[in-house]
Design a protein around this motif. Sequence first.
Motif, PDB file in Angstrom:
ATOM      1  N   ALA A   6       0.963  -1.170  -0.041  1.00  0.00           N
ATOM      2  CA  ALA A   6       0.014  -0.115  -0.068  1.00  0.00           C
ATOM      3  C   ALA A   6       0.896   1.181  -0.075  1.00  0.00           C
ATOM      4  N   VAL A   7       1.971   1.096   0.803  1.00  0.00           N
ATOM      5  CA  VAL A   7       2.807   2.502   0.821  1.00  0.00           C
ATOM      6  C   VAL A   7       3.678   2.472  -0.494  1.00  0.00           C
ATOM      7  N   ALA A   8       3.835   1.608  -0.866  1.00  0.00           N
ATOM      8  CA  ALA A   8       4.655   1.544  -2.431  1.00  0.00           C
ATOM      9  C   ALA A   8       3.819   2.145  -3.523  1.00  0.00           C
ATOM     10  N   ARG A   9       2.715   1.751  -3.596  1.00  0.00           N
ATOM     11  CA  ARG A   9       1.658   2.033  -4.552  1.00  0.00           C
ATOM     12  C   ARG A   9       1.306   3.581  -4.159  1.00  0.00           C
ATOM     13  N   GLY A  10       1.082   3.823  -3.092  1.00  0.00           N
ATOM     14  CA  GLY A  10       0.581   5.242  -2.669  1.00  0.00           C
ATOM     15  C   GLY A  10       1.335   6.321  -3.043  1.00  0.00           C
ATOM     16  N   GLN A  11       2.980   5.803  -2.359  1.00  0.00           N
ATOM     17  CA  GLN A  11       3.852   6.864  -2.795  1.00  0.00           C
ATOM     18  C   GLN A  11       4.288   6.982  -4.127  1.00  0.00           C
ATOM     19  N   GLY A  12       4.310   5.768  -4.839  1.00  0.00           N
ATOM     20  CA  GLY A  12       4.686   5.703  -6.231  1.00  0.00           C
ATOM     21  C   GLY A  12       3.603   6.400  -6.992  1.00  0.00           C
ATOM     22  N   LEU A  13       2.329   6.607  -6.625  1.00  0.00           N
ATOM     23  CA  LEU A  13       1.358   7.526  -7.547  1.00  0.00           C
ATOM     24  C   LEU A  13       1.571   8.866  -6.983  1.00  0.00           C
ATOM     25  N   PHE A  14       1.973   9.171  -5.693  1.00  0.00           N
ATOM     26  CA  PHE A  14       2.130  10.516  -5.540  1.00  0.00           C
ATOM     27  C   PHE A  14       3.522  10.993  -6.177  1.00  0.00           C
ATOM     28  N   ASN A  15       4.562  10.385  -6.384  1.00  0.00           N
ATOM     29  CA  ASN A  15       5.721  10.645  -6.831  1.00  0.00           C
ATOM     30  C   ASN A  15       5.432  10.872  -8.484  1.00  0.00           C
ATOM     31  N   LEU A  16       4.801   9.904  -8.862  1.00  0.00           N
ATOM     32  CA  LEU A  16       4.394  10.000 -10.243  1.00  0.00           C
ATOM     33  C   LEU A  16       3.800  11.426 -10.795  1.00  0.00           C
ATOM     34  N   VAL A  17       2.537  11.749  -9.905  1.00  0.00           N
ATOM     35  CA  VAL A  17       1.762  12.726 -10.424  1.00  0.00           C
ATOM     36  C   VAL A  17       2.879  14.188 -10.059  1.00  0.00           C
ATOM     37  N   GLY A  18       3.136  14.032  -8.719  1.00  0.00           N
ATOM     38  CA  GLY A  18       4.000  15.152  -8.469  1.00  0.00           C
ATOM     39  C   GLY A  18       5.390  15.443  -9.487  1.00  0.00           C
ATOM     40  N   GLY A  19       5.739  14.537 -10.103  1.00  0.00           N
ATOM     41  CA  GLY A  19       6.772  14.476 -11.214  1.00  0.00           C
ATOM     42  C   GLY A  19       6.319  15.191 -12.616  1.00  0.00           C
ATOM     43  N   LEU A  20       4.936  14.556 -12.799  1.00  0.00           N
ATOM     44  CA  LEU A  20       4.371  14.872 -14.178  1.00  0.00           C
ATOM     45  C   LEU A  20       3.958  16.416 -13.981  1.00  0.00           C
ATOM     46  N   TRP A  21       3.301  16.947 -12.837  1.00  0.00           N
ATOM     47  CA  TRP A  21       3.037  18.108 -12.768  1.00  0.00           C
ATOM     48  C   TRP A  21       3.645  19.316 -13.539  1.00  0.00           C
ATOM     49  N   PRO A  22       4.784  19.447 -13.100  1.00  0.00           N
ATOM     50  CA  PRO A  22       5.769  20.542 -13.825  1.00  0.00           C
ATOM     51  C   PRO A  22       6.114  20.178 -15.190  1.00  0.00           C
ATOM     52  N   LEU A  23       6.024  18.989 -15.429  1.00  0.00           N
ATOM     53  CA  LEU A  23       6.224  18.472 -16.737  1.00  0.00           C
ATOM     54  C   LEU A  23       5.141  19.003 -17.735  1.00  0.00           C
ATOM     55  N   VAL A  24       4.092  18.879 -17.320  1.00  0.00           N
ATOM     56  CA  VAL A  24       2.768  19.382 -18.006  1.00  0.00           C
ATOM     57  C   VAL A  24       2.265  20.667 -18.088  1.00  0.00           C
ATOM     58  N   SER A  25       2.484  21.147 -16.880  1.00  0.00           N
ATOM     59  CA  SER A  25       2.201  22.745 -16.792  1.00  0.00           C
ATOM     60  C   SER A  25       3.029  23.218 -15.756  1.00  0.00           C
ATOM     61  N   LEU A  26       4.277  23.671 -16.167  1.00  0.00           N
ATOM     62  CA  LEU A  26       5.310  24.424 -15.402  1.00  0.00           C
ATOM     63  C   LEU A  26       4.567  25.635 -14.738  1.00  0.00           C
ATOM     64  N   ARG A  27       3.805  26.395 -15.544  1.00  0.00           N
ATOM     65  CA  ARG A  27       3.185  27.654 -15.178  1.00  0.00           C
ATOM     66  C   ARG A  27       2.133  27.372 -14.019  1.00  0.00           C
ATOM     67  N   THR A  28       1.330  26.318 -13.661  1.00  0.00           N
ATOM     68  CA  THR A  28       0.517  26.087 -12.639  1.00  0.00           C
ATOM     69  C   THR A  28       1.339  25.631 -11.707  1.00  0.00           C
ATOM     70  N   PHE A  29       2.460  24.851 -11.676  1.00  0.00           N
ATOM     71  CA  PHE A  29       3.403  24.435 -10.555  1.00  0.00           C
ATOM     72  C   PHE A  29       4.006  25.721 -10.033  1.00  0.00           C
ATOM     73  N   GLU A  30       4.345  26.576 -10.833  1.00  0.00           N
ATOM     74  CA  GLU A  30       5.045  27.814 -10.324  1.00  0.00           C
ATOM     75  C   GLU A  30       4.353  28.600  -9.592  1.00  0.00           C
ATOM     76  N   ARG A  31       2.822  28.777  -9.746  1.00  0.00           N
ATOM     77  CA  ARG A  31       1.782  29.495  -9.034  1.00  0.00           C
ATOM     78  C   ARG A  31       1.838  28.844  -7.634  1.00  0.00           C
ATOM     79  N   VAL A  32       1.901  27.725  -7.479  1.00  0.00           N
ATOM     80  CA  VAL A  32       2.014  27.127  -6.067  1.00  0.00           C
ATOM     81  C   VAL A  32       3.421  27.399  -5.351  1.00  0.00           C
ATOM     82  N   TYR A  33       4.386  27.001  -6.070  1.00  0.00           N
ATOM     83  CA  TYR A  33       5.765  26.926  -5.471  1.00  0.00           C
ATOM     84  C   TYR A  33       6.605  28.069  -5.851  1.00  0.00           C
ATOM     85  N   GLY A  34       6.200  28.862  -6.653  1.00  0.00           N
ATOM     86  CA  GLY A  34       6.970  30.123  -6.897  1.00  0.00           C
ATOM     87  C   GLY A  34       7.967  29.833  -8.082  1.00  0.00           C
TER      88      GLY A  34
END
Length: 120
Positions: A6-34
């Motif tokens: 459960a931890v592997a799948r949960g963190q795996g999904l968390f990391n995948l989504v977190g990694g894809l976010w700035p690749l798909v939309s750096l603009r929205t990522f920068e709105r949150v994180y600067g």
Amino acid sequence: MVTPVAVARGQGLFNLVGGLWPLVSLRTFERVYGRKTDDWLQKTSAGLLAAAGIGMLRAANSPEGMRHARRTGVGTALTFLAVDLVYVPRRRISPAYLMDAAKETAWLVAWWKAGRLSRP
């Protein structure tokens, strides 16, 4: 009880989504994180995080597969936690990264609660 799978799948999904976010939309990522000065570095980090997430999602549901997932998960969580805790106080990155530090801490706790994995 929290299971390693459960931890592997949960963190795996968390990391995948977190990694894809700035690749798909750096603009929205920068709105949150600067704003980022080096887009290439942000995209490189994002790609590595997404790759780690894929590895965790694809890890075999076996003791060896879960040991691999744990090493990847703990390694990524510790790395990002260290960056957050060192560079927020130095004002090199946004205080918004403290939210990320809390999430990375939660993954470390989840792995700890999942217990030790049996050796072959």
